[in-house]
Design a protein around this motif. Structure first.
Motif, PDB file in Angstrom:
ATOM      1  N   ARG A 194       0.500  -0.769  -0.197  1.00  0.00           N
ATOM      2  CA  ARG A 194      -0.031   0.270   0.146  1.00  0.00           C
ATOM      3  C   ARG A 194       0.757   0.839   0.384  1.00  0.00           C
ATOM      4  N   LEU A 195      -0.025   2.066  -0.199  1.00  0.00           N
ATOM      5  CA  LEU A 195       0.998   4.019  -0.603  1.00  0.00           C
ATOM      6  C   LEU A 195       0.287   4.329   0.597  1.00  0.00           C
ATOM      7  N   ILE A 196       1.816   5.189   2.066  1.00  0.00           N
ATOM      8  CA  ILE A 196       1.062   4.936   2.933  1.00  0.00           C
ATOM      9  C   ILE A 196       1.731   6.501   3.422  1.00  0.00           C
ATOM     10  N   LEU A 197       1.160   7.295   4.034  1.00  0.00           N
ATOM     11  CA  LEU A 197       1.967   8.453   4.683  1.00  0.00           C
ATOM     12  C   LEU A 197       3.431   8.170   5.490  1.00  0.00           C
ATOM     13  N   ASP A 198       4.849   8.237   5.423  1.00  0.00           N
ATOM     14  CA  ASP A 198       6.208   7.785   6.430  1.00  0.00           C
ATOM     15  C   ASP A 198       5.370   9.733   6.656  1.00  0.00           C
ATOM     16  N   GLU A 199       5.426   8.796   8.332  1.00  0.00           N
ATOM     17  CA  GLU A 199       4.984  10.473   9.524  1.00  0.00           C
ATOM     18  C   GLU A 199       6.800  10.403   9.740  1.00  0.00           C
ATOM     19  N   ASP A 200       8.087  10.549   9.331  1.00  0.00           N
ATOM     20  CA  ASP A 200       9.451  10.430   9.880  1.00  0.00           C
ATOM     21  C   ASP A 200       9.349  12.562   9.793  1.00  0.00           C
ATOM     22  N   TYR A 201       8.724  13.155   8.690  1.00  0.00           N
ATOM     23  CA  TYR A 201       8.892  14.535   9.238  1.00  0.00           C
ATOM     24  C   TYR A 201       8.129  15.217  10.041  1.00  0.00           C
ATOM     25  N   LEU A 202       7.407  14.638  11.115  1.00  0.00           N
ATOM     26  CA  LEU A 202       6.923  15.303  12.197  1.00  0.00           C
ATOM     27  C   LEU A 202       8.046  15.202  13.718  1.00  0.00           C
ATOM     28  N   GLU A 203       9.012  14.441  13.229  1.00  0.00           N
ATOM     29  CA  GLU A 203      10.040  14.418  14.236  1.00  0.00           C
ATOM     30  C   GLU A 203      10.621  15.795  14.659  1.00  0.00           C
ATOM     31  N   TRP A 204      10.993  16.792  12.471  1.00  0.00           N
ATOM     32  CA  TRP A 204      11.121  17.626  12.332  1.00  0.00           C
ATOM     33  C   TRP A 204      10.344  18.942  12.798  1.00  0.00           C
ATOM     34  N   TYR A 205       9.027  18.657  12.631  1.00  0.00           N
ATOM     35  CA  TYR A 205       8.174  19.328  13.227  1.00  0.00           C
ATOM     36  C   TYR A 205       7.835  19.783  14.489  1.00  0.00           C
ATOM     37  N   HIS A 206       8.389  18.468  15.622  1.00  0.00           N
ATOM     38  CA  HIS A 206       7.383  18.973  16.691  1.00  0.00           C
ATOM     39  C   HIS A 206       9.094  20.119  17.192  1.00  0.00           C
ATOM     40  N   SER A 207      10.082  19.097  17.225  1.00  0.00           N
ATOM     41  CA  SER A 207      11.082  20.194  17.410  1.00  0.00           C
ATOM     42  C   SER A 207      10.734  21.918  17.319  1.00  0.00           C
ATOM     43  N   ARG A 208       9.993  22.145  16.340  1.00  0.00           N
ATOM     44  CA  ARG A 208       9.800  23.146  15.707  1.00  0.00           C
ATOM     45  C   ARG A 208       8.575  24.569  17.114  1.00  0.00           C
ATOM     46  N   GLU A 209       8.220  23.450  18.142  1.00  0.00           N
ATOM     47  CA  GLU A 209       7.028  23.749  18.284  1.00  0.00           C
ATOM     48  C   GLU A 209       7.931  23.967  20.407  1.00  0.00           C
ATOM     49  N   GLY A 210       7.159  24.423  21.458  1.00  0.00           N
ATOM     50  CA  GLY A 210       7.734  24.610  21.991  1.00  0.00           C
ATOM     51  C   GLY A 210       7.976  26.380  21.984  1.00  0.00           C
ATOM     52  N   ALA A 211       8.881  27.101  23.762  1.00  0.00           N
ATOM     53  CA  ALA A 211       8.914  28.210  24.216  1.00  0.00           C
ATOM     54  C   ALA A 211      10.169  29.231  23.280  1.00  0.00           C
ATOM     55  N   ILE A 212      11.011  28.040  22.787  1.00  0.00           N
ATOM     56  CA  ILE A 212      12.681  28.368  22.290  1.00  0.00           C
ATOM     57  C   ILE A 212      11.818  28.358  20.549  1.00  0.00           C
ATOM     58  N   PRO A 213      11.804  27.622  20.304  1.00  0.00           N
ATOM     59  CA  PRO A 213      11.652  27.693  18.864  1.00  0.00           C
ATOM     60  C   PRO A 213      10.277  28.796  18.608  1.00  0.00           C
ATOM     61  N   LYS A 214       9.248  29.152  19.330  1.00  0.00           N
ATOM     62  CA  LYS A 214       8.616  29.897  19.304  1.00  0.00           C
ATOM     63  C   LYS A 214       9.168  31.698  19.352  1.00  0.00           C
ATOM     64  N   LEU A 215      10.010  31.198  20.511  1.00  0.00           N
ATOM     65  CA  LEU A 215      10.731  32.860  20.227  1.00  0.00           C
ATOM     66  C   LEU A 215      11.823  33.298  19.259  1.00  0.00           C
ATOM     67  N   TYR A 216      12.380  31.414  19.025  1.00  0.00           N
ATOM     68  CA  TYR A 216      13.585  31.631  17.333  1.00  0.00           C
ATOM     69  C   TYR A 216      12.545  31.948  15.835  1.00  0.00           C
ATOM     70  N   TYR A 217      11.067  32.065  16.006  1.00  0.00           N
ATOM     71  CA  TYR A 217      10.529  32.612  15.134  1.00  0.00           C
ATOM     72  C   TYR A 217       9.762  33.884  14.810  1.00  0.00           C
ATOM     73  N   TRP A 218       9.888  34.030  16.533  1.00  0.00           N
ATOM     74  CA  TRP A 218       9.630  36.034  16.655  1.00  0.00           C
ATOM     75  C   TRP A 218      10.720  36.286  15.973  1.00  0.00           C
ATOM     76  N   LEU A 219      11.773  36.744  16.838  1.00  0.00           N
ATOM     77  CA  LEU A 219      12.761  37.050  16.192  1.00  0.00           C
ATOM     78  C   LEU A 219      13.131  36.969  14.922  1.00  0.00           C
ATOM     79  N   LEU A 220      12.923  35.238  14.036  1.00  0.00           N
ATOM     80  CA  LEU A 220      13.418  35.415  12.330  1.00  0.00           C
ATOM     81  C   LEU A 220      12.464  36.616  12.168  1.00  0.00           C
ATOM     82  N   ASN A 221      10.807  36.942  12.436  1.00  0.00           N
ATOM     83  CA  ASN A 221      10.306  37.678  12.231  1.00  0.00           C
ATOM     84  C   ASN A 221      10.439  39.247  11.749  1.00  0.00           C
ATOM     85  N   HIS A 222      11.444  39.357  12.970  1.00  0.00           N
ATOM     86  CA  HIS A 222      10.981  40.937  13.650  1.00  0.00           C
ATOM     87  C   HIS A 222      13.226  41.053  13.024  1.00  0.00           C
TER      88      HIS A 222
END
Length: 389
Positions: A194-222
């Motif tokens: 079967r053709l299924i979605l490989d969710e390995d990318y979620l490891e990267w996505y979850h590393s972008r959650e939390g206070a520190i990543p949010k601070l990084y993206y705020w700084l990136l946008n400013h």
């Protein structure tokens, strides 16, 4: 004790002075970038479903190829804002695609989808109904991400037609990790037949959650300075990815031509056969999803620079190196799939080749890069008119 206290104070003073100097230096750098008009705007954000997506409200000058002021609307589309509810008497066309559809290289009113919308309206194709094109194109997307976009973002707008802008130059290779090499991207894989979605990318996505990543993206946008550093890092990553792709090409006997040009040949190795199999299955899944929502589905294959180079001799020399009779193998394969699977396919490259050769005009590229890269203003105009015919 007094001597130790004095040493501590001097140490603290040096630290504070160094921090102050760093802050002042950063402010000066930000000011110089502002005066110089250098911003490298951040148009992207992490996304649960597609790895990355366009950032709502982002805007700025794009000068990576061509030049245009790009605005991302409130829903994360490179488009004007649209109401969720479809207005009465309106035909809605949802456009899926990659960087060609996003069209950062030209102003929004010069993109092929804007030209197509205008021409369909002028021609009164839908008997007096208003035509509204919604652009879901995102740079870097392949068929897998376009399917996920369809499933998670398109249907709330109730489109009547889903139009997939398929770029043969990279959409097939973008659909497998072995050829795409992008860890932030969701891929579909064959498992258990079967053709299924490989969710390995979620490891990267979850590393972008939390206070520190949010601070990084705020700084990136400013911070312009941080965005400049990020752009430099991105270019290095792209160079590494290109080297990996060239290594794959070399193993397949295409050292001279390069990986992306293997698309013009019938695949003879496992990597490319797998990439094509996955791509075709994704297109059929897309057809099924569209039909289940009562809409129509159509694929339009775009063009690559060499396919429609205005100089016949340049194309023939390229074909000689590849050992092929023409440059339209991927177009024929997608057309054959459409015939078997029951969805219409419009191949633009042959008609665009005839146009560019007859006019002696480049439809791809800008400045020193003319003939390669994305459609320029004329390429978008001609393609948009052809789609509306």
């Amino acid at each position: 004790m007094g001597q130790n206290g004095a040493s501590a104070r001097r140490w603290l003073e040096r630290v504070l002075l160094a921090l102050l100097g760093t802050v002042v230096g950063l402010i000066v750098c930000e000011g110089l970038l502002l005066i110089g008009g250098i911003s490298c705007p951040n148009f992207y954000r992490p996304d649960r479903y597609t790895g990355t997506a366009l950032r709502p409200g982002a805007q700025g000058w794009y000068r990576g190829e061509g030049e245009a002021y790009v605005r991302i609307n409130r829903d994360g589309l490179r488009d004007r804002d649209h109401t969720l509810a479809k207005p009465a008497g309106t035909i809605r066309i949802a456009l899926l695609g990659d960087s060609y559809a996003a069209g950062f290289q030209v102003s929004a009113d010069k993109t092929f989808w804007s030209v197509m919308e205008s021409e369909l309206t002028k021609k009164n194709v839908f008997a007096g109904k208003h035509i509204e094109v919604l652009n879901f194109g995102v740079p870097g997307y392949g068929t897998a991400l376009e399917l996920l976009t369809l499933q998670h973002r398109v249907w709330k707008y109730s489109p009547d037609l889903v139009l997939l802008a398929f770029v043969t130059g990279n959409d097939v290779s973008d659909n497998t990790f072995a050829l795409g090499h992008e860890k932030r991207t969701p891929y579909f894989v064959h498992r258990g037949g079967r053709l299924i979605l490989d969710e390995d990318y979620l490891e990267w996505y979850h590393s972008r959650e939390g206070a520190i990543p949010k601070l990084y993206y705020w700084l990136l946008n400013h911070s312009r300075l941080l965005r400049v550093f990020k752009e430099a890092s991105y270019r290095i990553d792209q160079a590494v990815r290109l080297r990996q792709q060239m290594e794959v090409a070399a193993r397949s006997g295409f050292q001279e031509i390069g990986l992306s040009d293997m698309i013009y040949c019938q695949p003879e190795d496992a990597l490319w056969n797998e990439a094509w199999d996955i791509t075709e299955e994704l297109l059929v899944q897309m057809r099924d999803d569209v039909r289940s929502h009562g809409a129509a589905f159509c694929v339009v294959t775009l063009s690559n620079g060499i396919q429609i180079h205005p100089d016949r001799a340049v194309r023939e020399e390229f074909m000689r190196k590849l050992g092929v009779a023409d440059l339209f193998y991927p177009e024929r394969r997608i057309m054959d799939l459409g015939t078997r699977a029951g969805f219409p396919v419009l191949n633009l490259a042959p008609a665009l080749q005839s146009y560019s050769e007859s006019k002696g005009m480049y439809l791809h590229g800008f400045g020193a890069g003319v003939g390669a890269g994305h459609w320029n203003i004329e390429g978008n105009r001609v393609a948009g008119n052809m789609m509306a015919e």
